[in-house]
Design an enzyme around this catalytic site. Sequence first.
Site, PDB file in Angstrom:
ATOM      1  N   ASP A 162       0.963  -1.042  -0.023  1.00 36.42           N
ATOM      2  CA  ASP A 162      -0.078   0.054  -0.055  1.00 36.42           C
ATOM      3  C   ASP A 162       1.061   1.170  -0.201  1.00 36.42           C
ATOM      4  O   ASP A 162       1.895   1.373   0.499  1.00 36.42           O
ATOM      5  CB  ASP A 162      -0.928   0.076   1.161  1.00 36.42           C
ATOM      6  CG  ASP A 162      -2.049  -1.071   1.174  1.00 36.42           C
ATOM      7  OD1 ASP A 162      -1.915  -1.814   0.273  1.00 36.42           O
ATOM      8  OD2 ASP A 162      -2.864  -1.006   2.145  1.00 36.42           O
ATOM      9  N   ASP A 163       0.101   2.431  -0.339  1.00 40.75           N
ATOM     10  CA  ASP A 163       0.712   3.771  -0.227  1.00 40.75           C
ATOM     11  C   ASP A 163       2.028   3.957  -1.207  1.00 40.75           C
ATOM     12  O   ASP A 163       2.408   4.895  -1.247  1.00 40.75           O
ATOM     13  CB  ASP A 163       0.998   3.972   1.005  1.00 40.75           C
ATOM     14  CG  ASP A 163       0.090   3.868   2.105  1.00 40.75           C
ATOM     15  OD1 ASP A 163      -1.138   3.559   1.894  1.00 40.75           O
ATOM     16  OD2 ASP A 163       0.242   3.889   3.560  1.00 40.75           O
TER      17      ASP A 163
ATOM     18  N   HIS B 196      -5.863   2.796  -4.039  1.00 38.76           N
ATOM     19  CA  HIS B 196      -5.886   2.760  -2.712  1.00 38.76           C
ATOM     20  C   HIS B 196      -6.594   4.374  -2.672  1.00 38.76           C
ATOM     21  O   HIS B 196      -7.671   4.359  -1.952  1.00 38.76           O
ATOM     22  CB  HIS B 196      -4.713   2.966  -2.261  1.00 38.76           C
ATOM     23  CG  HIS B 196      -4.529   2.466  -0.691  1.00 38.76           C
ATOM     24  ND1 HIS B 196      -5.365   2.023  -0.091  1.00 38.76           N
ATOM     25  CD2 HIS B 196      -3.644   3.044   0.254  1.00 38.76           C
ATOM     26  CE1 HIS B 196      -4.923   2.111   1.109  1.00 38.76           C
ATOM     27  NE2 HIS B 196      -4.049   2.693   1.409  1.00 38.76           N
TER      28      HIS B 196
ATOM     29  N   HIS C  27      -5.318  10.099   0.119  1.00 37.76           N
ATOM     30  CA  HIS C  27      -4.950   9.099   1.484  1.00 37.76           C
ATOM     31  C   HIS C  27      -5.154  10.011   2.476  1.00 37.76           C
ATOM     32  O   HIS C  27      -4.579   9.843   3.652  1.00 37.76           O
ATOM     33  CB  HIS C  27      -3.344   8.790   1.332  1.00 37.76           C
ATOM     34  CG  HIS C  27      -3.597   7.450   2.108  1.00 37.76           C
ATOM     35  ND1 HIS C  27      -3.286   7.432   3.558  1.00 37.76           N
ATOM     36  CD2 HIS C  27      -3.594   6.019   2.036  1.00 37.76           C
ATOM     37  CE1 HIS C  27      -3.313   6.029   4.063  1.00 37.76           C
ATOM     38  NE2 HIS C  27      -3.421   5.245   2.998  1.00 37.76           N
TER      39      HIS C  27
ATOM     40  N   HIS D 233       3.744  -2.352   3.050  1.00 36.06           N
ATOM     41  CA  HIS D 233       3.667  -0.778   2.669  1.00 36.06           C
ATOM     42  C   HIS D 233       4.842  -0.477   1.584  1.00 36.06           C
ATOM     43  O   HIS D 233       5.927  -1.065   1.959  1.00 36.06           O
ATOM     44  CB  HIS D 233       3.664   0.244   3.858  1.00 36.06           C
ATOM     45  CG  HIS D 233       2.198   0.214   4.672  1.00 36.06           C
ATOM     46  ND1 HIS D 233       1.903  -0.615   5.349  1.00 36.06           N
ATOM     47  CD2 HIS D 233       1.136   0.887   4.418  1.00 36.06           C
ATOM     48  CE1 HIS D 233       0.800  -0.573   5.869  1.00 36.06           C
ATOM     49  NE2 HIS D 233       0.159   0.442   5.091  1.00 36.06           N
TER      50      HIS D 233
HETATM   51 ZN   LIG Z   1      -2.606   3.193   3.227  1.00 37.44          ZN
END
Ligand SMILES: [Zn+2]
Length: 324
Positions: free
Chosen positions: A131-132, A178, A182, A283
């Site tokens: 993620d991210d 995602h 964010h 991540h």
């Molecule tokens: Zn995230």
Amino acid sequence: MKFFKSPVNLTFIAVILLLVAGLIFSVAVITEKNSDIKELQTEVTSNNSEIQSANERITEIEAQLGSITEENNKVKSELEKAQQEKDKLTQENSTLKKSIEQMSAAKQQKAQTAVAQSAAKGERICYLTFDDGPSENTLKILEILKKYNAKATFFVIDTNKIDYVKQIYSEGHTVGLHSASHRYDEIYTSFDAYFADLAAISDKVKNLIGVKSKIIRFPGGSSNSKCNFMPELVKQVAEKGYFYFDWNVDSCDASGNNVSYTKIKNSVLSSAVTKNSICVLMHDTDAKSTTVTALPEIIEGLQAQGYVFKALTADSYGYHHNID
Ligand SMILES: [Zn+2]
């Protein structure tokens, strides 16, 4: 004058004079009455003419009223029709939404059965997810995945390395959506805010890889405490054709700054041992260099447990936190 000395004559003359005076008086009175009547007659005539115009005006207004009433009835009937059409569509939509919900649940059930069947045959499935990103670690992660011929899924946000999605995609991994920003305090304020943010990252990815991704992960997962309309949001993303994924193994690489690579590795391997299929949360940010360090040993450790590495697809099991 002898004539005037006779009382009879005088009386006669007086009577004559009285009669003449009476006559003159009567004529005067009659003349005055006549003029009054004339005046009233003139007024009657003038009133009659006004009554006539008032009648004409009434007829005209009645005609207008008739046409307005007709128009009004027409509009009312159109309104009624539109209302009925809306009710029908609303009813249809609610049936369709229910079907989507049931089909999504059935699909999850089927995917879950499929991973259980694979496990029964000795093949455990692992979905590695990052993620991210993209970040300055993305290319290193891709290199490791290539080395082990492992496929993974990247839930991307709008970073200054967003162009890396092209390489992620071309090397056979899944590009999942995602969030653009964010920012929990923005995207979870309303449905519109959430979907505007999702559309922003979706468009960005589509422009880079040429296809629209329907694989998503909510920032914080579907069990996050920042969004107070998640039960409805998961329905709405499904209605819009998206498939959302949570995880059942947390690498804990976001549990603090500079989490040690052994902690990350052990979190994954110890959690994986007790499961048939796993979706691992990791991540891909500039600060997560220990995730990169831990990755080869994670892959080797999972391989030793019988896991094979696949990228998520729309048909994969969702590992949903709240529903399953
Ligand atoms: Zn995230």
